[in-house]
Design a protein around this motif. Sequence first.
Motif, PDB file in Angstrom:
ATOM      1  N   ARG A 184       1.159   4.868   1.669  1.00 49.50           N
ATOM      2  CA  ARG A 184       0.648   5.726   2.742  1.00 49.50           C
ATOM      3  C   ARG A 184       0.822   7.163   2.290  1.00 49.50           C
ATOM      4  O   ARG A 184       1.939   7.635   2.081  1.00 49.50           O
ATOM      5  CB  ARG A 184       1.424   5.475   4.038  1.00 49.50           C
ATOM      6  CG  ARG A 184       1.020   4.194   4.759  1.00 49.50           C
ATOM      7  CD  ARG A 184       1.948   3.934   5.934  1.00 49.50           C
ATOM      8  NE  ARG A 184       2.020   5.082   6.849  1.00 49.50           N
ATOM      9  CZ  ARG A 184       1.141   5.285   7.836  1.00 49.50           C
ATOM     10  NH1 ARG A 184       0.150   4.448   8.021  1.00 49.50           N
ATOM     11  NH2 ARG A 184       1.263   6.329   8.626  1.00 49.50           N
TER      12      ARG A 184
ATOM     13  N   GLU B 298      -4.685   5.780   2.674  1.00 51.30           N
ATOM     14  CA  GLU B 298      -4.009   4.621   2.089  1.00 51.30           C
ATOM     15  C   GLU B 298      -4.608   4.279   0.747  1.00 51.30           C
ATOM     16  O   GLU B 298      -5.822   4.352   0.552  1.00 51.30           O
ATOM     17  CB  GLU B 298      -4.120   3.422   3.034  1.00 51.30           C
ATOM     18  CG  GLU B 298      -3.230   3.593   4.238  1.00 51.30           C
ATOM     19  CD  GLU B 298      -3.104   2.305   5.031  1.00 51.30           C
ATOM     20  OE1 GLU B 298      -3.663   1.277   4.576  1.00 51.30           O
ATOM     21  OE2 GLU B 298      -2.465   2.338   6.092  1.00 51.30           O
TER      22      GLU B 298
ATOM     23  N   ALA C 122       0.827  -1.213   0.000  1.00 51.38           N
ATOM     24  CA  ALA C 122       0.000   0.000   0.000  1.00 51.38           C
ATOM     25  C   ALA C 122       0.860   1.261   0.000  1.00 51.38           C
ATOM     26  O   ALA C 122       2.008   1.254   0.423  1.00 51.38           O
ATOM     27  CB  ALA C 122      -0.917  -0.008   1.218  1.00 51.38           C
TER      28      ALA C 122
END
Lengths: 365, 302
Positions: free
Chosen positions: A255, A269, A253
């Motif tokens: 951030r 996210e 992912a």
Amino acid sequence: MAPILDIRNLRKSYGATEILHDINVAIEPGDFLVLVGPSGCGKSTLLNCIAGLEPITSGTIDIAGRDMTDVSPRDRDIAMVFQSYALYPTMTVAKNITFGMKVRGVDQATQEQKLSEVAELLQITPLLQRKPGQLSGGQRQRVAMGRALVRDPALFLFDEPLSNLDAKLRVEMRTEIKKLHQTLNASIVYVTHDQIEAMTLATKIVVMKGGVIQQIGTPAEIYNQPANLFVADFMGSPAMNLIPAKVRRDGSANRIEIARAGAAPLVLEDSRPADLPADVILGLRPEDIAEAGFRAGSNVQEAQCHIDMVEPAGADTYVVSELGGKQVTARLHAETSARAGQSMTLAFDLGKVSYFAPESGQRLN
Amino acid sequence: MTDLAYVSPRAGRRSTGQRLGRIALRWLLYLVLTLFALWFLMPLFVMLTTSLKSLDEIRTGSLIALPREVTFEPWLTAWGSACTGIQCEGLKPYLLNSLLIAIPGVALSTALGAINGYVFAQWRFRGANLLFSLLLFGCFIPFQVVLLPMARMLGLMGLAGTIPGLILVHTVYGIGFTTLFFRNYYVTIPQELVRAAKIDGAGFFRIFWSIFLPLSLPIVVVTVIWQFTQIWNDFLFGVSFSQAGTQPVTVALNNIVNSTTGVKAYNVDMAAAILAALPTLLVYVVAGKYFIRGLTAGSVKG
């Protein structure tokens, strides 16, 4: 189907100044192409080049499959509606509309038949014997369109036809033009600086800036996936929020951290795209930020935000919160309980997000 | 004038003294204007009365007295039998000459000016500004400068001493002004009109004929008055480039006045002068309203 208008590698310069840089556009029959951009972006020049009123420096223009690059305006099988309407002041409405046919030697019976058809279509039959000076702005606009329609050309050109009308009439005429396009299935190139006109009318939009095409696409593509920061900012009202953010890769992912003055950074996210650089500009339309609980989507994330301002606009209420040093506008429902100076939970729809590279301004996802 | 006639909203609150002062000022203004008008009309009055008097009465009476006995004899003489040198046919043949010169001269110079103005205003081309400046310069060249070259040109063309020759001279020297008039008028017409007409399929002359000319009445009137006055009143070209039989009325008038021997027939001279001036007066009276309107048409966009 062969394109009705095909512009390839068109360049136009006045002396050393290049006004249009390498323009390539093609539209299919029945397309409604809108050239949109701020003033001085070259959109009107491009239209005049298509009409043959301005010679081009290099490149080609095909209309209905024929090379029109060096053909005079009268033989291009086009009709044009001008911003000032350009009605012939000493002729009656009927004479204005039939002038083109008269010049081309169309016989009287055909002229009259076409005139009555067009007058009927535009509901200007009672005005036919008046002079342009005796008409209102909206009526002049109709006559100007009648003059174009009666010719039944391969391509219609509209040069900011609504900008001389007052706001209410402009909306009415916009609807009428759209209706006409649908009834006649005409091919149209339309110049405007008004992005709402572009969105509502077009089947295809060309966004221009400084003589360069920024993006070509359907209204939805232009609106949802702007190709760069200019398009993102120019199209849509209120404009898309463009928020500077830092990206940290965390497993699969991203951030995305947005700095906030006097508070912890806002962290969102997102898994796509995988290769975002460390600094991005995050683009979210006001309607993609909603009050928590009022937004459903594949990737909606909620966060507490400090509300700086509340602007009720009837159908919606806009709230402004400072994120990443920018005034970020969110479009909430009308009955929202948001109060200026308080905190509330906003829902960010990252399914709709656009990422841009800060330096080049180009879209990243 | 306008300022004085304007009644400001605060006028009602002003004192009576101020109001009386304004009224007095207004009357003073009218008085001065009337005096000026009388001053300018005096010569015309003297000419008219003198032309209606017999020679005896002129010799015995005062210059500004009304005629005791009105006679039209001087007018008939001036018209049909006054002597211009050796011929004694009056002004009649020369008035005809002037008409034969002025009408084609006015028509040609106006038509050419209209086309030129249309080109300069709406069909810009390389060097247009320079050419226009040169044309303007042509307006202000003193006519004396061109007399000799023009005489030579007319001779070479076989037009020396003929009415067509004079028409040519007046047309050529009128083009500068007529072009200026039309150009300044046509510049106020939006270029989009030409563009619309081009797309409608009209060419250069079609656009001129169908769109520009119908808009041109005010400026045509201005140009016609201007050119008619210029050509009709011209003496220098008339006396330089004509011969017996082709002289315009201004030259004939001079001959009537200067070639009489013995007793000066003032009454005939005055009648002849009025006859010679009548056509320009007539043109102005008939079209003067448009003249004023046309001169301001460019500045007030309607």
